[in-house]
Design an enzyme around this catalytic site. Structure first.
Site, PDB file in Angstrom:
ATOM      1  N   ASP A   1       0.819  -1.209   0.000  1.00 34.05           N
ATOM      2  CA  ASP A   1       0.000   0.000   0.000  1.00 34.05           C
ATOM      3  C   ASP A   1       0.860   1.270   0.000  1.00 34.05           C
ATOM      4  OD1 ASP A   1      -2.259  -1.563   0.141  1.00 34.05           O
ATOM      5  OD2 ASP A   1      -2.451  -1.425   2.313  1.00 34.05           O
ATOM      6  N   LYS A   2       0.264   2.344  -0.486  1.00 35.79           N
ATOM      7  CA  LYS A   2       0.980   3.615  -0.624  1.00 35.79           C
ATOM      8  C   LYS A   2       1.621   4.065   0.684  1.00 35.79           C
ATOM      9  CE  LYS A   2       0.273   8.461  -1.967  1.00 35.79           C
ATOM     10  NZ  LYS A   2      -0.688   9.462  -2.495  1.00 35.79           N
TER      11      LYS A   2
END
Length: 317
Positions: free
Chosen positions: A133-134
């Protein structure tokens, strides 16, 4: 070109998708682009029926050059050889391009660096074997050619490759626990995932490591599947949240925490060419390290996240 002998009657796209661990959409595009032949005859029909003993020949075309995107950051390389690279992804960095992503991505950084990348996951996911995830940080492996990518994907499937995560959560867990609950899109919130009746299988082990002076806790997590937001969703079912994870319900009692305090700390795999078992430790980033220094006893902290013994803590879960 690569070859595959059919073991049982099936559709061409299903046979290739199962054998290569690639999405049906990717395989469908491969077939329609004329890059697949059956018994030396090119076919562009994904639904073409193949029989036991048929020979499929397929070829992944080289990725088209992406238009240059200015990259004004660097990424720590933990390991690199001619077949793969392991990096320590910083927070806020998107892994691969998408229509909604305007900023430069990890793939853009790789292209600018001149890294040779696999194309098996599609032209916008050059080299990306598994995502992160970012806002999550930590170890990520990049494949430099399709054969390496295939071998690493096989390891993801048979669990011989994986990662141990460290997370800071708002309240201590009652005990070490395994959560085995299906995950799918939250029907009422398009940005969130949730435990849903007909979601995809999802399984996570959580282990208590150390409690802080302010009742937060350092835990470790091991994924047995790779669903979007899996650790965050499964913690939410336990009434626990990662510090900084406001999307899933963390409420700060102190200074605002800028990002989700989740880090892929230890990556293990078997080198796809040499066969050597490898482990890579991704150092913590400054914000997470500073929190540990401030609220956790040093000896206790260092002992609990020792990479040599971290995996052993999951033996009883």
């Amino acid at each position: 070109m690569d070859r595959l002998i059919v073991e049982q009657k099936n559709r061409l796209d299903k046979t290739l998708a199962n054998a290569l661990d690639v999405s049906r959409n990717q395989i469908e595009k491969l077939i329609k682009d004329g890059l697949v032949s059956v018994n030396a005859k090119t076919t562009t029909k994904p639904s073409f029926k193949v029989e036991e003993g048929d020979e499929i020949v397929y070829e992944f075309k080289e990725a088209e050059k992406r238009e240059a995107v200015p990259v004004d950051f660097d990424v720590e390389v933990i390991y690199e050889d001619e077949y793969l690279m392991v990096i320590n992804k910083p927070a806020g960095l998107v892994v691969h391009p998408a229509p909604s992503v305007k900023e430069p991505t990890l793939v853009d950084w790789l292209i600018q660096r001149g890294v040779s990348l696999s194309t098996i996951s599609g032209e916008e996911r050059h080299g990306i074997v598994h995502r992160i995830d970012k806002e999550t940080t930590g170890a990520l492996v990049i494949a430099k050619d399709n054969k390496t990518h295939e071998k690493l994907s096989e390891q993801l499937q048979d669990k011989s490759m994986g990662r141990y995560y460290l997370a800071l959560i708002d309240y201590p867990l009652k005990e070490d626990v395994m959560v085995d609950k299906p995950i799918g899109r939250n029907p009422n919130h398009r940005l969130k995932m949730d435990v849903v009746p007909h979601g995809k299988e999802a399984k996570t082990a959580f282990v208590k490591l150390a409690q802080s002076s302010c009742d937060t806790e350092l835990i470790a997590a091991k994924l047995f599947t790779g669903r979007t937001h899996q650790i965050r969703v499964h913690l939410n079912t336990l009434g626990r949240h990662i510090l900084g994870d406001e999307l899933y319900g963390f409420k700060s009692k102190r200074d605002r925490i800028a990002r989700v305090q989740l880090h892929a700390y230890l990556l293990y795999l078997t080198h796809p060419v040499t066969g050597v078992k490898l482990e890579f430790v991704a150092p913590l980033f400054e914000d997470m390290e500073a929190y540990l220094v401030k609220y956790f006893e040093e000896n206790e902290r260092d002992k609990k996240i020792d990479p040599h013994t971290l995996g052993d803590r999951f033996a009883g879960v």
